[in-house]
Enzyme design. Structure first.
Site, PDB file in Angstrom:
ATOM      1  N   SER A 172       0.762  -1.484  -0.022  1.00 53.37           N
ATOM      2  CA  SER A 172       0.113   0.035   0.113  1.00 53.37           C
ATOM      3  C   SER A 172       0.752   1.518   0.071  1.00 53.37           C
ATOM      4  O   SER A 172       0.349   2.326  -0.677  1.00 53.37           O
ATOM      5  CB  SER A 172      -0.999  -0.152   1.176  1.00 53.37           C
ATOM      6  N   HIS A 301     -11.075   7.290  -7.247  1.00 53.42           N
ATOM      7  CA  HIS A 301      -9.899   6.588  -6.611  1.00 53.42           C
ATOM      8  C   HIS A 301      -9.947   5.218  -6.322  1.00 53.42           C
ATOM      9  O   HIS A 301      -8.988   4.347  -6.520  1.00 53.42           O
ATOM     10  CB  HIS A 301      -9.134   7.383  -5.538  1.00 53.42           C
ATOM     11  N   SER A 302     -10.910   4.982  -5.548  1.00 57.72           N
ATOM     12  CA  SER A 302     -11.050   3.561  -4.945  1.00 57.72           C
ATOM     13  C   SER A 302     -12.532   3.398  -4.639  1.00 57.72           C
ATOM     14  O   SER A 302     -13.447   4.562  -4.922  1.00 57.72           O
ATOM     15  CB  SER A 302     -10.342   3.292  -3.787  1.00 57.72           C
TER      16      SER A 302
END
Lengths: 409, 406
Positions: A172, A301-302
């Protein structure tokens, strides 16, 4: 005025100054170098927005096989993103990140590489894995974190990794993969392997310190690594005008002594050609290359983001439809007589079926057993972890009603 | 850098060393455990002379331990076992060189490790022997060359990353905690990271606060890594070799003041166990747990304690993560009293964790609360006297044992 011979000699010799780092000419007029060039670095593209080869393009044709595979995988990626995103919305998986709008950058760059090339992704490059043979089932397993997941359920969805496909597990933190890529390239250099390292980063990630140091290291160490920056315009809600003030990322290469190029990231042919060339240079000349692929992040983005909050919906729509890389490449493939509407609908329905099936199966597959909580922290579990596992099992035995019944012990 | 060892004179002159005479009134309020100031200065090399003298005189009391250096302490065996003498930094280099000879995937990276030979000369000569690629000079970016090491390790190499000073590895914290310790786990065991991260740390030589960090304190929580601290030339070489051969990421802590310790080590190849503590001096009355430089302060205090009739058991824990609770536990079960002597700060140091671990596991065997002597929660000052007072000194150790054994 009489100048002695020695004075004249000194004047001639002083045309260039000697400093650590080599000779440098001097000037007596003070000049500040401008913060930007007059013209922005041009963008390499081969297909226009309608998928037509631009005249004078210097392309050696790719084969039908490769082109059709590239297109099919782009479609697959697009559909995988759609269906997995929906699955997250339905609560079936906890999180997902789409690569919508970046299919060409993903697939075409992967197609230009060899199997031995080591890939260190950021997190928006599942297309590279897809190209290399990761199956829809394998993707689904990781997203559901079930016992068939190679990561053994330890990571959030989309943190894929495959040693056999030379794709380093997604981690991440942003940009940490960049210096690691240099390390991997160092390893290949030591082994004198006919392979290079390819690592991906977004526009936002180039602000991290690791970006600077990795490029610097790669240049100094003459490491065969290709840095691909997916400049998709947005880092969550931060637009690139707020991310840096330089002319994008390609301009930064020279600062480190690295050759760089800017390419139209939505032009699959151009990306393919560029990465092939970059790979050739990186391996034969043992040097790093910086590639900036201009593209657009169509999706949020997500799944934890709603990008309509910070950008206009019509901007998203424009890039989704008018500048769609999949459609654009399709037009070129079809124009060559290599694809048809019939194959399109067959492909899409087949992929859809496979995806839904993969999700169904992955959803039902058992989660990893409890022991996986403690294994692989080290090569062998040390006493404190064995102790902690024992304690946990005892606790579960005492309170079985609090422990999920579908997780095997 | 040697300092006048005033304490040595005092110690050898009188058999009954009264530590209380050395106590100065405290202008500041420390906690009770750190009440005394000291006049006794110590320097690694001087300590060793003391230590080896004490070992020589106590040869008959020492138990030969597979991991300890006792063999060279006894006068009788020196003639039969030649071995060779070297300094601790040379022992580290010897271990590193042996592993580089043995395994072509072992490589070194760090600042000035190449032809400069390393700031503390641990890698001296290696670049000439193995080339500039295998002994790699990196630009100044600790997070990045640590990341580089991780990437190289994931691709099949066994890098040894040198931090010029452990304190600089704070810049590498992201790579170490988020990637080094984690990627084997998060990749489901697909990628392993057999990296060794090493460098000099600890307090000493007036290097100022930023160069006197005790990183073991900050790193100890990171899952997936191992930490060891060397303290003698023997265990320095042994731990270096073991760390390189380990499949896990290992952080090897060296100490700035111990690099010039001279010792005779065996010619034959040997490795120290990464997870084992070292029995320095067996005893009956109290278990003193320590590591790295503090081992020498403890041994100095032990000398005094023996003169006063105490029989301390001194264990160099060596393995900071995980703790060797087996050796430690056996000792606690025997002596029932524990004193921890460390250089970490009071809050959140190795001593704090060790205290918790022992209390949890061996509470029933303790006759008294565990005493932990640590440095204060202050940045290490530059001034020599102030710096000295932040480090636990032998006199404090003696006092603590006396209080513990009442």
């Amino acid at each position: 005025m009489m100048k002695t011979v020695s004075t004249i000699t000194i004047n001639l010799l002083c045309q260039a100054l000697d400093f650590p780092g080599g000779k440098v000419a001097y000037i007596s007029e003070m000049r500040f170098i401008s913060e930007s060039n007059d013209k922005r670095i041009p963008c390499y593209r081969l297909l226009d927005d309608n998928g037509e080869l631009i005249e004078d393009s210097d392309i050696d044709q790719i084969s039908k096989e490769v082109a059709v595979k590239m297109y099919s995988e782009m479609v697959t990626l697009q559909m995988m993103d759609t269906i997995f995103y929906e699955a997250q919305r339905q609560g079936r998986i906890s999180f997902y990140v789409t690569s919508v709008g970046e299919e060409a950058t993903n697939i075409a760059s992967a197609a230009a590489l060899a199997a031995d090339d080591v890939v260190l992704p950021q997190y928006r490059e599942p297309g590279v894995l897809l190209w290399r043979g990761f199956t829809l089932e394998e993707f689904a397993n990781q997203c559901f974190g079930n016992k068939a997941d190679y990561g053994k359920g330890r990571q959030m969805p989309i943190h894929y990794g495959s040693k056999k496909l030379n794709y380093f597990t997604v981690s991440s933190p942003i940009a940490t993969q960049l210096p690691q890529a240099v390390g991997a390239a160092y390893s290949l250099k030591m082994d004198k392997k006919d392979a290079c390292v390819v690592t991906y980063i977004g526009d936002g990630g180039t602000s991290e310190g690791d970006f600077h140091a990795a490029l610097n290291f790669a240049a100094v160490m003459e490491a065969p690594v290709i840095f691909i920056c997916r400049n998709n315009g947005w880092a969550i809600s931060t637009h690139i005008t707020e991310q840096f003030r330089s002319d994008g990322i390609a301009v930064k290469g020279q600062a480190y002594g690295i050759q760089s190029i800017r390419v139209d990231g939505n032009d699959a042919l151009a990306v393919y050609r560029t990465i092939r060339a970059a790979r050739e240079i990186a391996i034969s000349e043992q040097r790093p290359i910086l590639v900036e692929a201009l593209t657009y992040r169509v999706g949020h983005h997500s799944t934890s983001d709603d990008s309509t909050k910070y950008r206009p919906a019509d901007e998203i729509e424009y890039w989704k439809m008018a500048r769609n890389p999949v459609n654009r490449f399709r037009k070129w493939v079809e124009r060559n007589g290599w694809w048809s509407e019939k194959e399109e609908s067959e492909l899409r329905s087949s992929i859809r079926k496979q995806l839904l099936q993969a999700i169904q199966v992955a959803e039902k597959t058992e989660k990893p057993a409890l022991g996986n909580l403690f294994s692989d922290v080290y090569d062998l579990p040390p006493s404190n972890l064995r102790e902690q596992e024992k304690q946990l099992r005892e606790t579960i035995n005492r309170h079985p009603q609090d422990y999920p019944s579908d997780v095997p012990m | 850098m040697t300092t006048i060892f005033r304490g040595l004179g005092a110690l050898t002159a009188s058999n009954s060393f009264d530590s209380k005479k050395l106590q100065l009134p405290s202008p500041r309020s420390f906690s009770e455990r750190k009440a005394s100031f000291l006049l006794v200065r110590s320097d690694g090399s001087v300590n060793l002379n003391l230590g080896s003298n004490s070992r020589a005189r106590r040869a008959e009391q020492l138990i030969t331990n597979a991991v300890a250096t006792k063999a060279d302490g006894s006068a009788a065996s020196t003639a039969s076992k030649p071995g060779h003498e070297l300094l601790l930094f040379e022992a580290l280099r010897e271990g590193l060189e042996e592993e580089m000879d043995r395994d072509p995937t072992v490589c070194v990276m760090g600042e000035d490790v190449g032809h400069y030979g390393g700031s503390y000369k641990v890698t001296k000569g290696l670049a000439t022997k193995y080339g500039d690629l295998r002994v790699l000079d990196t630009p100044i970016a600790e997070n990045s060359f640590t990341g580089m090491g991780i990437g190289a390790a994931m691709t099949g190499l066994r890098p040894v990353v040198e931090g010029m000073n452990m304190g600089f590895l704070l810049l590498a914290f992201n790579q170490i905690s988020n990637n080094c310790g984690m990627l084997h786990y998060t990749s489901g065991g697909q990628f392993k990271i057999p990296i060794v991260i090493r460098g000099p740390g600890g307090v000493g030589r007036q290097l100022g606060a930023e160069h006197s960090q005790r990183l073991e304190s900050y790193f100890q929580s990171i899952p997936g890594i191992q930490m060891v601290a060397c303290s003698t030339a023997y265990n320095a070489k042994g731990l270096m070799k073991a760390a390189i051969r380990s499949e896990n990421p290992v952080i090897l802590f060296e100490h700035v003041l111990l690099y010039n310790l001279k010792e005779r080590i065996p010619d034959e190849e040997y490795i120290c166990n990464l997870e084992e503590a070292e029995m320095v001096r067996p005893g009956e009355h109290v278990t003193i747990l320590t590591y790295s430089r503090m081992r020498y302060h403890v041994m100095q205090a032990a000398k005094t304690l023996v003169n006063k009739g105490y029989d301390p058991e001194v264990i160099d824990i060596r393995s900071l993560k995980p703790f060797d609770l087996y050796t430690i536990g056996n000792s606690v079960k025997k002596t029932h009293r524990v004193l921890i002597v460390e250089e970490c700060m009071r809050t959140g140091g190795i001593g704090a964790s060790l205290t918790a671990a022992i209390t949890e596991n061996f509470h029933d065997y303790l006759d008294a609360p565990i005493v932990c002597l640590s440095s204060q929660d202050v940045p290490t000052p530059y001034a020599g006297t102030l710096e000295e007072w932040t480090v636990v000194q032998p006199a404090q150790i003696v006092t603590a044992v006396e209080q513990l054994c009442q």
